[in-house]
Design a protein around this motif. Structure first.
Motif, PDB file in Angstrom:
ATOM      1  N   ARG A 130      22.962  11.743  45.862  1.00 26.97           N
ATOM      2  CA  ARG A 130      24.100  12.746  45.856  1.00 26.97           C
ATOM      3  C   ARG A 130      25.304  11.646  46.712  1.00 26.97           C
ATOM      4  O   ARG A 130      26.296  12.149  47.233  1.00 26.97           O
ATOM      5  CB  ARG A 130      24.103  13.861  46.300  1.00 26.97           C
ATOM      6  CG  ARG A 130      23.518  14.568  45.189  1.00 26.97           C
ATOM      7  CD  ARG A 130      23.303  15.760  45.910  1.00 26.97           C
ATOM      8  NE  ARG A 130      21.968  16.722  46.848  1.00 26.97           N
ATOM      9  CZ  ARG A 130      21.222  16.316  47.338  1.00 26.97           C
ATOM     10  NH1 ARG A 130      20.704  17.145  45.637  1.00 26.97           N
ATOM     11  NH2 ARG A 130      20.594  16.958  48.060  1.00 26.97           N
ATOM     12  N   GLN A 131      24.056  11.391  48.289  1.00 27.88           N
ATOM     13  CA  GLN A 131      24.975  10.451  49.184  1.00 27.88           C
ATOM     14  C   GLN A 131      25.374   9.368  48.764  1.00 27.88           C
ATOM     15  O   GLN A 131      27.141   8.888  49.283  1.00 27.88           O
ATOM     16  CB  GLN A 131      24.462  10.132  50.135  1.00 27.88           C
ATOM     17  CG  GLN A 131      23.856  11.708  50.989  1.00 27.88           C
ATOM     18  CD  GLN A 131      24.796  11.433  51.635  1.00 27.88           C
ATOM     19  OE1 GLN A 131      26.087  12.811  51.705  1.00 27.88           O
ATOM     20  NE2 GLN A 131      25.653  11.975  53.175  1.00 27.88           N
TER      21      GLN A 131
ATOM     22  N   PHE B 148      25.839  -1.712  51.022  1.00 24.67           N
ATOM     23  CA  PHE B 148      25.592  -0.956  53.087  1.00 24.67           C
ATOM     24  C   PHE B 148      24.905   0.336  53.013  1.00 24.67           C
ATOM     25  O   PHE B 148      24.299   0.438  53.750  1.00 24.67           O
ATOM     26  CB  PHE B 148      26.924  -0.697  53.253  1.00 24.67           C
ATOM     27  CG  PHE B 148      27.529  -0.594  55.433  1.00 24.67           C
ATOM     28  CD1 PHE B 148      27.224  -1.867  55.401  1.00 24.67           C
ATOM     29  CD2 PHE B 148      27.766   1.013  55.539  1.00 24.67           C
ATOM     30  CE1 PHE B 148      26.873  -1.289  56.751  1.00 24.67           C
ATOM     31  CE2 PHE B 148      28.118   0.776  57.067  1.00 24.67           C
ATOM     32  CZ  PHE B 148      27.590  -0.446  57.448  1.00 24.67           C
ATOM     33  N   LEU B 149      24.980   0.957  51.844  1.00 24.13           N
ATOM     34  CA  LEU B 149      24.756   2.594  52.194  1.00 24.13           C
ATOM     35  C   LEU B 149      22.935   2.603  52.261  1.00 24.13           C
ATOM     36  O   LEU B 149      22.592   2.939  52.599  1.00 24.13           O
ATOM     37  CB  LEU B 149      25.393   3.686  51.494  1.00 24.13           C
ATOM     38  CG  LEU B 149      24.282   4.840  51.529  1.00 24.13           C
ATOM     39  CD1 LEU B 149      24.809   5.559  53.349  1.00 24.13           C
ATOM     40  CD2 LEU B 149      25.352   5.935  51.196  1.00 24.13           C
ATOM     41  N   ARG B 150      23.023   1.872  51.162  1.00 24.70           N
ATOM     42  CA  ARG B 150      21.119   1.490  50.101  1.00 24.70           C
ATOM     43  C   ARG B 150      20.732   1.150  51.894  1.00 24.70           C
ATOM     44  O   ARG B 150      19.320   1.311  51.765  1.00 24.70           O
ATOM     45  CB  ARG B 150      21.552   0.861  49.317  1.00 24.70           C
ATOM     46  CG  ARG B 150      21.580   1.672  47.729  1.00 24.70           C
ATOM     47  CD  ARG B 150      21.286   1.039  46.611  1.00 24.70           C
ATOM     48  NE  ARG B 150      21.584   1.872  45.488  1.00 24.70           N
ATOM     49  CZ  ARG B 150      21.102   3.329  45.174  1.00 24.70           C
ATOM     50  NH1 ARG B 150      19.892   3.725  46.374  1.00 24.70           N
ATOM     51  NH2 ARG B 150      21.236   3.970  44.416  1.00 24.70           N
ATOM     52  N   PHE B 151      21.358   0.363  51.823  1.00 26.24           N
ATOM     53  CA  PHE B 151      20.834  -0.971  53.690  1.00 26.24           C
ATOM     54  C   PHE B 151      20.621   0.335  54.524  1.00 26.24           C
ATOM     55  O   PHE B 151      18.984  -0.060  54.512  1.00 26.24           O
ATOM     56  CB  PHE B 151      21.582  -2.081  54.196  1.00 26.24           C
ATOM     57  CG  PHE B 151      20.815  -2.347  55.349  1.00 26.24           C
ATOM     58  CD1 PHE B 151      19.924  -3.191  55.006  1.00 26.24           C
ATOM     59  CD2 PHE B 151      21.625  -2.592  56.470  1.00 26.24           C
ATOM     60  CE1 PHE B 151      19.541  -3.986  56.132  1.00 26.24           C
ATOM     61  CE2 PHE B 151      20.884  -3.134  57.695  1.00 26.24           C
ATOM     62  CZ  PHE B 151      20.229  -3.919  57.573  1.00 26.24           C
TER      63      PHE B 151
ATOM     64  N   ARG C 186      31.053   6.506  47.061  1.00 21.27           N
ATOM     65  CA  ARG C 186      31.613   5.611  46.177  1.00 21.27           C
ATOM     66  C   ARG C 186      32.706   6.745  46.306  1.00 21.27           C
ATOM     67  O   ARG C 186      33.930   5.382  46.178  1.00 21.27           O
ATOM     68  CB  ARG C 186      30.217   5.434  45.519  1.00 21.27           C
ATOM     69  CG  ARG C 186      29.799   4.994  44.944  1.00 21.27           C
ATOM     70  CD  ARG C 186      28.805   4.394  44.342  1.00 21.27           C
ATOM     71  NE  ARG C 186      29.315   3.760  43.417  1.00 21.27           N
ATOM     72  CZ  ARG C 186      29.416   2.158  42.278  1.00 21.27           C
ATOM     73  NH1 ARG C 186      28.455   1.699  43.477  1.00 21.27           N
ATOM     74  NH2 ARG C 186      30.437   2.096  41.833  1.00 21.27           N
ATOM     75  N   ASP C 187      32.789   7.408  46.250  1.00 18.40           N
ATOM     76  CA  ASP C 187      34.189   8.805  45.744  1.00 18.40           C
ATOM     77  C   ASP C 187      34.860   8.319  47.568  1.00 18.40           C
ATOM     78  O   ASP C 187      36.681   7.792  46.964  1.00 18.40           O
ATOM     79  CB  ASP C 187      33.816   9.740  45.351  1.00 18.40           C
ATOM     80  CG  ASP C 187      32.968   9.656  44.383  1.00 18.40           C
ATOM     81  OD1 ASP C 187      33.691   9.254  43.177  1.00 18.40           O
ATOM     82  OD2 ASP C 187      32.904  11.717  44.237  1.00 18.40           O
ATOM     83  N   LEU C 188      34.283   8.710  48.156  1.00 25.50           N
ATOM     84  CA  LEU C 188      34.925   8.121  49.345  1.00 25.50           C
ATOM     85  C   LEU C 188      35.724   6.875  49.810  1.00 25.50           C
ATOM     86  O   LEU C 188      37.302   6.189  49.945  1.00 25.50           O
ATOM     87  CB  LEU C 188      34.038   8.298  51.024  1.00 25.50           C
ATOM     88  CG  LEU C 188      33.930  10.028  51.021  1.00 25.50           C
ATOM     89  CD1 LEU C 188      33.603  10.361  51.545  1.00 25.50           C
ATOM     90  CD2 LEU C 188      35.510  10.869  51.210  1.00 25.50           C
ATOM     91  N   ALA C 189      34.968   6.134  48.894  1.00 22.63           N
ATOM     92  CA  ALA C 189      35.293   4.428  49.237  1.00 22.63           C
ATOM     93  C   ALA C 189      35.986   4.286  48.108  1.00 22.63           C
ATOM     94  O   ALA C 189      37.330   3.589  48.573  1.00 22.63           O
ATOM     95  CB  ALA C 189      34.197   3.182  49.015  1.00 22.63           C
ATOM     96  N   ALA C 190      36.592   4.699  47.047  1.00 27.47           N
ATOM     97  CA  ALA C 190      37.359   4.129  46.282  1.00 27.47           C
ATOM     98  C   ALA C 190      38.400   5.336  46.514  1.00 27.47           C
ATOM     99  O   ALA C 190      40.354   4.414  46.779  1.00 27.47           O
ATOM    100  CB  ALA C 190      37.062   5.125  44.495  1.00 27.47           C
TER     101      ALA C 190
ATOM    102  N   SER D  61      30.263  -0.255  49.120  1.00 24.83           N
ATOM    103  CA  SER D  61      30.139   0.881  50.069  1.00 24.83           C
ATOM    104  C   SER D  61      28.096   1.171  49.182  1.00 24.83           C
ATOM    105  O   SER D  61      27.842   1.726  50.339  1.00 24.83           O
ATOM    106  CB  SER D  61      30.707   1.406  49.788  1.00 24.83           C
ATOM    107  OG  SER D  61      30.960   2.752  48.517  1.00 24.83           O
ATOM    108  N   GLU D  62      28.581   1.179  48.079  1.00 23.83           N
ATOM    109  CA  GLU D  62      26.961   1.690  48.069  1.00 23.83           C
ATOM    110  C   GLU D  62      25.389   0.707  48.860  1.00 23.83           C
ATOM    111  O   GLU D  62      25.113   0.736  49.384  1.00 23.83           O
ATOM    112  CB  GLU D  62      26.868   1.557  47.267  1.00 23.83           C
ATOM    113  CG  GLU D  62      25.445   1.976  46.035  1.00 23.83           C
ATOM    114  CD  GLU D  62      24.989   1.964  44.103  1.00 23.83           C
ATOM    115  OE1 GLU D  62      24.129   2.144  44.210  1.00 23.83           O
ATOM    116  OE2 GLU D  62      26.605   2.287  43.987  1.00 23.83           O
TER     117      GLU D  62
END
Length: 97
Positions: free
Chosen positions: A53-54, A75-78, A59-63, A72-73
């Protein structure tokens, strides 16, 4: 582009980098508290449904922000992987069973 212009850009980048470091530090302080709570209540270190969900939300915020959602994905996965690693380590700490 003049050296002065380049210097101003670099100063802005340096301020943004400093803000990112402080935001990440605050985020990790909070996730450490979450990790302690999970260890004390015998919850698993990972929550794959929340993670997905995050990632979708960011991803939506990045777009919206005109930032590459793939970046962004990654980065967040890291960050998520680091948090889970810390949480898993807390599960093994004495007094958290």
């Amino acid at each position: 582009m003049s050296d002065e212009t380049l210097q101003r850009y670099r100063q802005s980048i340096d301020r943004i980098d400093a803000a990112l470091v402080f935001l990440l530090a605050e985020r990790f302080q909070i996730t450490q508290a979450v990790g302690r709570f999970k260890a004390e209540t015998n919850l698993p270190p990972a929550d794959p449904a929340r993670e997905e969900r995050q990632i979708a939300r960011l991803r939506d915020l990045a777009a919206e922000a005109d930032l590459d959602p793939e970046f962004s994905e990654k980065f967040l996965r890291f960050i998520i992987d680091e948090v889970i690693r810390h949480h898993a380590g807390m599960q093994d700490m004495p007094g958290t069973e």
